[in-house]
Scaffold this motif. Structure first.
Motif, PDB file in Angstrom:
ATOM      1  N   TYR A  87       0.873  -1.177   0.000  1.00 32.33           N
ATOM      2  CA  TYR A  87       0.000   0.000   0.000  1.00 32.33           C
ATOM      3  C   TYR A  87       0.908   1.224   0.000  1.00 32.33           C
ATOM      4  O   TYR A  87       1.908   1.268   0.713  1.00 32.33           O
ATOM      5  N   ARG A  88       0.582   2.216  -0.812  1.00 32.74           N
ATOM      6  CA  ARG A  88       1.530   3.299  -1.060  1.00 32.74           C
ATOM      7  C   ARG A  88       1.409   4.495  -0.116  1.00 32.74           C
ATOM      8  O   ARG A  88       2.240   5.394  -0.166  1.00 32.74           O
ATOM      9  N   ASN A  89       0.386   4.517   0.703  1.00 31.77           N
ATOM     10  CA  ASN A  89       0.243   5.625   1.644  1.00 31.77           C
ATOM     11  C   ASN A  89       0.795   5.241   3.012  1.00 31.77           C
ATOM     12  O   ASN A  89       0.592   4.114   3.469  1.00 31.77           O
ATOM     13  N   MET A  90       1.481   6.187   3.639  1.00 29.52           N
ATOM     14  CA  MET A  90       1.921   5.971   5.007  1.00 29.52           C
ATOM     15  C   MET A  90       0.688   5.942   5.906  1.00 29.52           C
ATOM     16  O   MET A  90      -0.157   6.838   5.836  1.00 29.52           O
ATOM     17  N   ILE A  91       0.561   4.919   6.734  1.00 30.87           N
ATOM     18  CA  ILE A  91      -0.591   4.786   7.611  1.00 30.87           C
ATOM     19  C   ILE A  91      -0.274   5.450   8.951  1.00 30.87           C
ATOM     20  O   ILE A  91       0.718   5.120   9.599  1.00 30.87           O
ATOM     21  N   LYS A  92      -1.133   6.375   9.345  1.00 30.65           N
ATOM     22  CA  LYS A  92      -0.856   7.181  10.538  1.00 30.65           C
ATOM     23  C   LYS A  92      -1.119   6.419  11.834  1.00 30.65           C
ATOM     24  O   LYS A  92      -1.852   5.427  11.872  1.00 30.65           O
ATOM     25  N   ARG A  93      -0.514   6.928  12.901  1.00 28.87           N
ATOM     26  CA  ARG A  93      -0.597   6.294  14.221  1.00 28.87           C
ATOM     27  C   ARG A  93      -2.046   6.081  14.663  1.00 28.87           C
ATOM     28  O   ARG A  93      -2.389   5.040  15.251  1.00 28.87           O
ATOM     29  N   GLU A  94      -2.914   7.040  14.364  1.00 28.91           N
ATOM     30  CA  GLU A  94      -4.316   6.939  14.755  1.00 28.91           C
ATOM     31  C   GLU A  94      -4.949   5.659  14.213  1.00 28.91           C
ATOM     32  O   GLU A  94      -5.752   5.008  14.898  1.00 28.91           O
ATOM     33  N   VAL A  95      -4.572   5.286  12.990  1.00 29.17           N
ATOM     34  CA  VAL A  95      -5.104   4.069  12.373  1.00 29.17           C
ATOM     35  C   VAL A  95      -4.388   2.831  12.908  1.00 29.17           C
ATOM     36  O   VAL A  95      -5.019   1.803  13.184  1.00 29.17           O
ATOM     37  N   LEU A  96      -3.080   2.935  13.086  1.00 29.18           N
ATOM     38  CA  LEU A  96      -2.296   1.790  13.562  1.00 29.18           C
ATOM     39  C   LEU A  96      -2.746   1.312  14.937  1.00 29.18           C
ATOM     40  O   LEU A  96      -2.616   0.129  15.265  1.00 29.18           O
ATOM     41  N   ASP A  97      -3.273   2.236  15.730  1.00 28.58           N
ATOM     42  CA  ASP A  97      -3.701   1.892  17.090  1.00 28.58           C
ATOM     43  C   ASP A  97      -5.074   1.223  17.138  1.00 28.58           C
ATOM     44  O   ASP A  97      -5.489   0.733  18.195  1.00 28.58           O
ATOM     45  N   LEU A  98      -5.798   1.192  16.016  1.00 32.11           N
ATOM     46  CA  LEU A  98      -7.172   0.691  16.025  1.00 32.11           C
ATOM     47  C   LEU A  98      -7.311  -0.834  16.126  1.00 32.11           C
ATOM     48  O   LEU A  98      -8.146  -1.323  16.898  1.00 32.11           O
ATOM     49  N   PRO A  99      -6.570  -1.622  15.346  1.00 32.55           N
ATOM     50  CA  PRO A  99      -6.818  -3.078  15.387  1.00 32.55           C
ATOM     51  C   PRO A  99      -6.427  -3.691  16.737  1.00 32.55           C
ATOM     52  O   PRO A  99      -5.386  -3.364  17.309  1.00 32.55           O
ATOM     53  N   ARG A 100      -7.259  -4.594  17.206  1.00 29.23           N
ATOM     54  CA  ARG A 100      -7.083  -5.211  18.523  1.00 29.23           C
ATOM     55  C   ARG A 100      -5.779  -6.002  18.643  1.00 29.23           C
ATOM     56  O   ARG A 100      -5.108  -5.978  19.674  1.00 29.23           O
ATOM     57  N   LEU A 101      -5.414  -6.684  17.538  1.00 34.63           N
ATOM     58  CA  LEU A 101      -4.245  -7.563  17.596  1.00 34.63           C
ATOM     59  C   LEU A 101      -3.040  -7.030  16.826  1.00 34.63           C
ATOM     60  O   LEU A 101      -2.008  -7.694  16.762  1.00 34.63           O
ATOM     61  N   GLY A 102      -3.170  -5.844  16.248  1.00 34.42           N
ATOM     62  CA  GLY A 102      -2.006  -5.242  15.617  1.00 34.42           C
ATOM     63  C   GLY A 102      -2.176  -4.922  14.145  1.00 34.42           C
ATOM     64  O   GLY A 102      -3.074  -5.430  13.465  1.00 34.42           O
ATOM     65  N   ALA A 103      -1.291  -4.054  13.679  1.00 30.11           N
ATOM     66  CA  ALA A 103      -1.225  -3.671  12.267  1.00 30.11           C
ATOM     67  C   ALA A 103       0.128  -4.126  11.726  1.00 30.11           C
ATOM     68  O   ALA A 103       1.172  -3.832  12.319  1.00 30.11           O
ATOM     69  N   LEU A 104       0.099  -4.851  10.612  1.00 32.96           N
ATOM     70  CA  LEU A 104       1.324  -5.450  10.074  1.00 32.96           C
ATOM     71  C   LEU A 104       1.526  -5.080   8.611  1.00 32.96           C
ATOM     72  O   LEU A 104       0.561  -4.874   7.871  1.00 32.96           O
ATOM     73  N   ASN A 105       2.784  -5.022   8.216  1.00 27.88           N
ATOM     74  CA  ASN A 105       3.159  -4.653   6.853  1.00 27.88           C
ATOM     75  C   ASN A 105       4.074  -5.716   6.259  1.00 27.88           C
ATOM     76  O   ASN A 105       4.927  -6.281   6.956  1.00 27.88           O
ATOM     77  N   LEU A 106       3.890  -5.964   4.970  1.00 29.17           N
ATOM     78  CA  LEU A 106       4.799  -6.857   4.232  1.00 29.17           C
ATOM     79  C   LEU A 106       5.733  -5.978   3.411  1.00 29.17           C
ATOM     80  O   LEU A 106       5.293  -5.295   2.489  1.00 29.17           O
ATOM     81  N   HIS A 107       7.021  -5.986   3.752  1.00 31.09           N
ATOM     82  CA  HIS A 107       8.007  -5.136   3.079  1.00 31.09           C
ATOM     83  C   HIS A 107       8.885  -5.977   2.165  1.00 31.09           C
ATOM     84  O   HIS A 107       9.290  -7.094   2.522  1.00 31.09           O
ATOM     85  N   GLY A 108       9.229  -5.416   0.998  1.00 31.39           N
ATOM     86  CA  GLY A 108       9.982  -6.159  -0.011  1.00 31.39           C
ATOM     87  C   GLY A 108      11.487  -6.115   0.143  1.00 31.39           C
ATOM     88  O   GLY A 108      12.211  -5.852  -0.828  1.00 31.39           O
TER      89      GLY A 108
END
Length: 303
Positions: A87-108
Motif C-alpha cells: 500500500y503506497r500511503n503511510m498509515i498514521k498512528r491513529e489508524v495503527l492503534d485501532l486493530p485489537r491484535l495489531g497492524a502489520l506490513n509486508l516489506h519487499g
C-alpha cells in the motif's frame, strides 16, 4: 477461529494481490480493502487487487485510509488486524492503534536492510546478491516495527528488478501462508528490529535513471538492470536526443567515458571497464538491437 477474525487489508500491486489471495485461501474474513486508483502515467503491468476484491465480494475503497471518514468507519468495524501489502500511503498512528491484535506490513526486503521505498530496485542497482521479504508490525517510523517472519531470495548477476520482484512476491505469499495462522492463535514471533544494522532508501523518479559514464561499467550495468522493463529505464543522450538503454553487459577494457570504441559489438567507455550495449531506444522510436541501431546511425559518443 480464523473465520471470526476481522481483517482490514491495504493492498496494491502483485505483492498485494498474492498476499490477499493467500489470506482468502486460508479462510480469512477480510471485511474491507483499501487500494489505489491506477495512475494514468504509470505502466500497469501488475495484477489488480481491486479485481480480486470484486471477485470475492470484498468492499473496497480507493480513498486514503487516513481520511477522517475512513478512520470513523474503521472504528465501527473494530478490526482484529490491519495488513498492509504494498500500500503506497503511510498509515498514521491513529489508524495503527485501532486493530485489537495489531497492524502489520509486508516489506519487499530482508529488514532492517533496505527500509523505505522501492527496495527491490535499490538492491539490484546496488549490486546486492540477495534481498528478501519481511512481515513486521507497523509503528510510526517506516519499516521499523517488530519482525514476525522473513525470507531471503537470491539476486543472480543476470537478474533484472522484475525477476527479483517476482521472487520477492513468491516469498511474501509464503510468509503470509506461514504467519497468518500463528498470528491468529497468538503464537507468532515478535523480534525487535535492530535499525542500526540496516539501511534506508528513498523513492526513485524516472530522472534518476540518467547514466553517469564516469561510473564503472559494473555500476552502470546494475543501474540498467535495476530500472529496465517494466520500469522507465536507464538513459543517456546522443547528439542531444534521449536514448534509453534497456539491456547491456559489463566487460573489462579501457576507453574514454561515453565514447563508442566499437560498433560490432557496440562498446562504450566508462570510468572503469567497457559497457556492451545490446538493446536501446531513441526517444520517439521503437526499441531496437544495438546492431540495428548502429546500422541506422553509427553513434560516436554518449553524453
Amino acid at each position: 477461529m480464523a473465520a471470526h477474525t476481522k481483517i482490514v487489508v491495504c493492498a496494491y500491486h502483485n505483492v498485494g494481490y498474492r498476499c490477499l489471495e493467500e489470506l482468502l485461501g486460508q479462510g480469512a474474513e477480510v471485511v474491507l480493502l483499501f487500494t489505489h486508483e491506477d495512475s494514468p502515467t504509470e505502466e500497469i503491468w501488475f495484477a489488480s487487487v481491486r479485481e480480486l476484491a470484486e471477485k470475492n465480494g470484498i468492499p473496497y475503497l480507493t480513498s486514503d485510509i487516513n481520511e477522517p471518514a475512513n478512520v470513523a468507519r474503521l472504528r465501527e468495524i473494530a478490526p482484529d488486524f490491519i495488513f498492509s501489502f504494498y500500500y503506497r500511503n503511510m498509515i498514521k498512528r491513529e489508524v495503527l492503534d485501532l486493530p485489537r491484535l495489531g497492524a502489520l506490513n509486508l516489506h519487499g526486503s530482508y529488514l532492517p536492510r533496505y527500509r523505505g521505498r522501492v527496495p527491490v530496485n535499490w538492491a539490484v542497482i546496488n549490486g546486492e546478491s540477495e534481498t528478501g521479504a519481511t512481515l513486521h508490525y507497523m509503528v510510526e517510523k517506516p519499516d521499523a516495527g517488530d519482525i514476525v517472519d522473513q525470507e531471503k531470495v537470491t539476486i543472480a548477476f543476470t537478474d533484472t528488478a522484475l525477476n527479483v520482484f517476482n521472487k520477492v512476491t513468491a516469498a511474501a505469499a509464503r510468509i503470509i501462508s506461514r504467519s497468518y495462522p500463528l498470528l491468529v492463535s497468538g503464537e507468532a514471533a515478535r523480534i525487535p528490529m535492530d535499525l542500526s544494522a540496516g539501511s534506508y532508501f528513498g523513492g526513485r523518479k524516472p530522472a534518476d535513471g540518467l547514466i553517469d559514464w564516469r561510473k564503472s561499467s559494473l555500476a552502470i550495468y546494475n543501474l540498467i538492470r535495476g530500472v529496465t522493463h517494466p520500469y522507465p529505464g536507464a538513459f543517456t543522450y546522443l547528439d542531444g536526443k534521449k536514448v534509453i538503454i534497456w539491456q547491456a553487459w559489463p566487460l573489462e577494457g579501457e576507453g574514454e567515458t561515453g565514447r563508442v570504441i566499437s560498433t560490432e559489438p557496440l562498446l562504450v567507455g566508462t570510468g572503469e571497464g567497457l559497457l556492451e550495449i545490446r538493446s536501446l531506444q531513441l526517444e520517439g522510436e521503437a526499441e531496437t538491437t544495438a546492431a540495428a541501431f548502429v546500422e541506422k546511425k553509427p553513434p560516436t559518443k554518449f553524453e
